[in-house]
Design an enzyme around this catalytic site. Structure first.
Site, PDB file in Angstrom:
ATOM      1  N   SER A 181       0.799  -1.221   0.000  1.00 50.49           N
ATOM      2  CA  SER A 181       0.000   0.000   0.000  1.00 50.49           C
ATOM      3  C   SER A 181       0.839   1.282   0.000  1.00 50.49           C
ATOM      4  CB  SER A 181      -0.922  -0.088   1.219  1.00 50.49           C
ATOM      5  OG  SER A 181      -1.827   0.956   1.243  1.00 50.49           O
ATOM      6  N   ASP A 210      -1.473   1.196  -3.757  1.00 47.97           N
ATOM      7  CA  ASP A 210      -2.257   0.101  -4.347  1.00 47.97           C
ATOM      8  C   ASP A 210      -3.674   0.568  -4.702  1.00 47.97           C
ATOM      9  OD1 ASP A 210      -3.032   0.343  -1.709  1.00 47.97           O
ATOM     10  OD2 ASP A 210      -3.386  -1.794  -1.421  1.00 47.97           O
ATOM     11  N   ARG A 215       0.408   5.799  17.960  1.00 48.73           N
ATOM     12  CA  ARG A 215      -0.058   7.035  17.314  1.00 48.73           C
ATOM     13  C   ARG A 215      -0.749   7.934  18.342  1.00 48.73           C
ATOM     14  NH1 ARG A 215       0.936   5.898  12.086  1.00 48.73           N
ATOM     15  NH2 ARG A 215       0.294   3.862  11.278  1.00 48.73           N
ATOM     16  N   ARG A 217      -3.149   5.267  20.589  1.00 46.86           N
ATOM     17  CA  ARG A 217      -3.351   3.827  20.346  1.00 46.86           C
ATOM     18  C   ARG A 217      -2.120   3.242  19.659  1.00 46.86           C
ATOM     19  NH1 ARG A 217      -4.241   3.444  14.941  1.00 46.86           N
ATOM     20  NH2 ARG A 217      -4.718   1.231  14.934  1.00 46.86           N
TER      21      ARG A 217
HETATM   22  P1  NG1 Z   1      -2.600   1.854  11.890  1.00 48.68           P
HETATM   23  O1  NG1 Z   1      -1.156   1.714  11.564  1.00 48.68           O
HETATM   24  O2  NG1 Z   1      -3.183   0.721  12.669  1.00 48.68           O
HETATM   25  O3  NG1 Z   1      -2.894   3.205  12.471  1.00 48.68           O
HETATM   26  C1  NG1 Z   1      -3.100   2.542   9.347  1.00 48.68           C
HETATM   27  C2  NG1 Z   1      -4.131   3.623   9.202  1.00 48.68           C
HETATM   28  C3  NG1 Z   1      -5.494   2.964   9.103  1.00 48.68           C
HETATM   29  C4  NG1 Z   1      -5.552   1.921   7.989  1.00 48.68           C
HETATM   30  C5  NG1 Z   1      -4.374   0.972   8.106  1.00 48.68           C
HETATM   31  C6  NG1 Z   1      -4.282   0.000   6.958  1.00 48.68           C
HETATM   32  C7  NG1 Z   1      -4.226   5.852  10.246  1.00 48.68           C
HETATM   33  C8  NG1 Z   1      -4.203   6.641  11.479  1.00 48.68           C
HETATM   34  N1  NG1 Z   1      -4.137   4.517  10.376  1.00 48.68           N
HETATM   35  O4  NG1 Z   1      -3.401   1.810  10.513  1.00 48.68           O
HETATM   36  O5  NG1 Z   1      -6.469   3.952   8.926  1.00 48.68           O
HETATM   37  O6  NG1 Z   1      -5.629   2.528   6.735  1.00 48.68           O
HETATM   38  O7  NG1 Z   1      -3.132   1.684   8.233  1.00 48.68           O
HETATM   39  O8  NG1 Z   1      -3.577   0.481   5.869  1.00 48.68           O
HETATM   40  O9  NG1 Z   1      -4.315   6.420   9.145  1.00 48.68           O
HETATM   41 ZN    ZN Z   2      -3.636   1.003   0.211  1.00 47.07          ZN
END
Ligand code: NG1
Ligand code: ZN
Length: 539
Positions: A61, A282, A516, A507
């Site tokens: 991605s 992607d 984050r 989280r």
């Molecule tokens: P994580 O890394 O769990 O915060 C990130 C994005 C999600 C989602 C996933 C999958 C943020 C804050 N988090 O997750 O929204 O898109 O990647 O690609 O953008």
């Molecule tokens: Zn993606």
């Protein structure tokens, strides 16, 4: 080759794998083993589902070019069911321990689930444009070839949502062998043409420049535009389409770059009041933006703005058909949705809005469970709209009953039906979402500024903190509150109380080894200050 020979050729030992928010994702050099075992999991899943096509997508991605990853697609285009994620993780980590461990883990799983591995498995595979893709695909195919009764449809290069759509199409088709990549373009172009013709759209109210993140979305959206005809061809153009220069993928461009940096991507020379959008690597995410004509400032139209635009159009159409009380419409967001958007949806649009954990699988589930029309988007632009079977039946019946003499109602019903098909319901899809947004803006004759007027984002800040062990950060209430480490939530609450209109939460990321921190407040300075202070508590 025997199972053991295949294992020896493709697998290495020592890496620990976890099926995260978006499958397995890491630096490409450690992924051969997990590709091999994911091939095995896909075969088991297909047999378990009575030889339905199960998809496997190789992509990382928005992550850097040297990363890669893999995820499994269910027969009807959803993400792998959650109770199979531990199976995928177990097989990967067993293979990483040794061949004997893999063999016994495989036997334990097939015994427990009563899977007869001589039965037919049907698998679709595809990959994004990354350099490591062909090598990892070979490892994946080796894992699949452990079993003898397998039909593989290799679509080669696709966007993630194309694979979801085509896997679903294959499973719904009476002649699967005729389903080709072209089915994707044929379907979306046909829906676009019918919907825009119904509304007499002969030109778009702006020019749209698409930043393709130098990813696979570039080739695919160009293909769509080339086939679509004059309205799109004259108003759409692409930048950052260098799919074959691997190191440029997501580099200073793409949806994640634009959303995070709140600025235009490389190679984009913005003109006032024209519309721009960015795909990710992607092409399952899209965000829009524009430059205003007064101060020449950048304005982001993110997933929240997309959700509100689509929800408003759908609510209006339902109202025009007299179906607002029959079919329930709702919006699903995550904690990262801007507070102003949530307030606008519930207070102004008067549409129910729910909040789930991060990751589209959670949003999808909530939308399916609660709504006939479920609009779900993450703020970063990942999302779609799904329509229930009750929606399909109700519209069908109403269309039959509404004579063409009630022209307005008939048109609204038809618009709803076509709109539900213009959206890729299987998963968030940058290309299909882009068409849905452009169709909506064209039908409503809205310029980017008009779209942006519905509400004003609260200033916000998203930061990342690297911690020794992110697993100690356990949250509840759709990730808006921490239950561990003890005492941290109380400190966050104390800080939040000091700033007007503020909100903050912490989280553990599901895709990166980091925690984050999100904060929003009345002013940019306050949002930054709050995020910084909360971040200091996390370290
Ligand atoms: P994580 O890394 O769990 O915060 C990130 C994005 C999600 C989602 C996933 C999958 C943020 C804050 N988090 O997750 O929204 O898109 O990647 O690609 O953008
Ligand atoms: Zn993606």
């Amino acid at each position: 080759m025997s199972f053991q020979e295949l294992y020896n050729k493709h697998c290495k030992q020592g890496h620990h794998y976890t099926y995260g928010t978006a499958g397995f994702r890491a630096h490409n050099s450690v992924l051969d083993t997990v590709m091999f075992t994911t091939g095995i999991v896909a075969v088991l899943r297909s047999i378990y589902l009575k030889s339905k096509f199960v998809g496997v997508m190789i992509t990382a991605s928005h992550n850097p070019p040297e990363d890669n990853g893999v995820k499994i697609v269910e027969p009807h285009g959803e993400m792998l069911v959650q109770n199979w994620e531990p199976i995928a993780t177990k097989l990967a980590n067993s293979a990483s321990a040794g061949f004997t461990q893999l063999e016994s883990a495989l036997k334990a799983i097939t015994d427990e689930l009563h899977i007869d591995t001589t039965q037919l498995a049907c698998i679709t595979v595809a990959r994004d444009s990354r350099e490591s893709g062909p090598r990892l695909l070979a490892a994946l195919r080796a894992g699949i070839s452990v079993f003898s009764n397998v039909k593989i449809v290799d679509f080669e290069l696709l966007t993630t949502p194309q694979l979801h759509f085509l896997t679903h199409t294959l499973n719904s088709s009476s002649s699967p062998s005729t389903v080709k990549e072209s089915a994707y373009y044929d379907h979306f172009i046909s829906m676009w043409n019918q919907l825009t013709q119904l509304h007499h759209v002969t030109e778009l109210p702006f020019h749209l420049t698409i930043d393709c993140a130098n990813g696979i979305g570039a080739d695919k959206v160009k293909e769509l535009i080339a086939q679509a005809g004059s309205v799109l061809a004259s108003s759409l153009s692409t930048v950052n389409g260098k799919t074959d220069t691997f190191q440029l993928l997501n580099e200073s461009c793409g949806a994640d770059f634009v959303k995070t940096n709140q600025t235009f991507p490389a190679n984009c020379s913005p003109e006032p009041s024209q519309l721009y959008c960015s795909f990710d690597g992607d092409a399952d995410r899209v965000v829009f933006y524009y430059m205003d004509d007064k101060e020449n400032k950048f304005h982001l139209l993110d997933g929240d703005k997309i959700a509100t635009l689509l929800a408003k159009l759908l609510a209006d159409l339902l109202h025009q058909c007299g179906l607002s009380d029959t079919l329930n419409l709702g919006v699903v967001q995550t904690a990262y949705a801007n507070g102003s958007s949530t307030k606008y949806i519930s207070d102004d649009l008067k549409i129910p809005v729910s909040c789930t954990k991060t990751g589209v699988k959670h949003l999808h589930h909530e939308a399916v469970s609660n709504y006939d029309i479920g609009v779900y988007f993450e703020a970063n632009g990942h999302g779609t709209v799904i329509f229930s079977s009750k929606f399909v039946e109700t519209i069908d019946i109403a269309l039959q009953e509404t004579s063409k003499t009630n022209k307005n109602k008939h048109e609204s019903l038809l618009s709803l039906q076509l709109f539900s098909q213009l959206i890729n319901q299987t998963v968030g899809d940058a290309i299909s979402d882009m068409l849905a947004v452009v169709a909506t803006l064209s039908i409503l004759k809205l310029k980017p500024e008009d779209w942006d007027q519905c509400y004003h984002d609260l200033p916000n800040r998203l930061t990342k903190v690297i911690v020794p062990d992110r697993s100690v950060f356990v949250s509840t209430n759709a990730e808006r509150q921490l239950v561990s480490p003890e005492g941290l939530q109380a400190k966050i609450d104390e800080l939040v109380a000091k700033y007007p209109k503020s909100r903050s939460f912490v989280r553990a990321s599901g895709t990166e080894d980091a925690v984050r921190v999100y904060a929003e407040a009345d002013t940019t300075e306050n949002a930054i200050e709050l995020a910084t202070k909360v971040g200091e508590q996390v370290k």
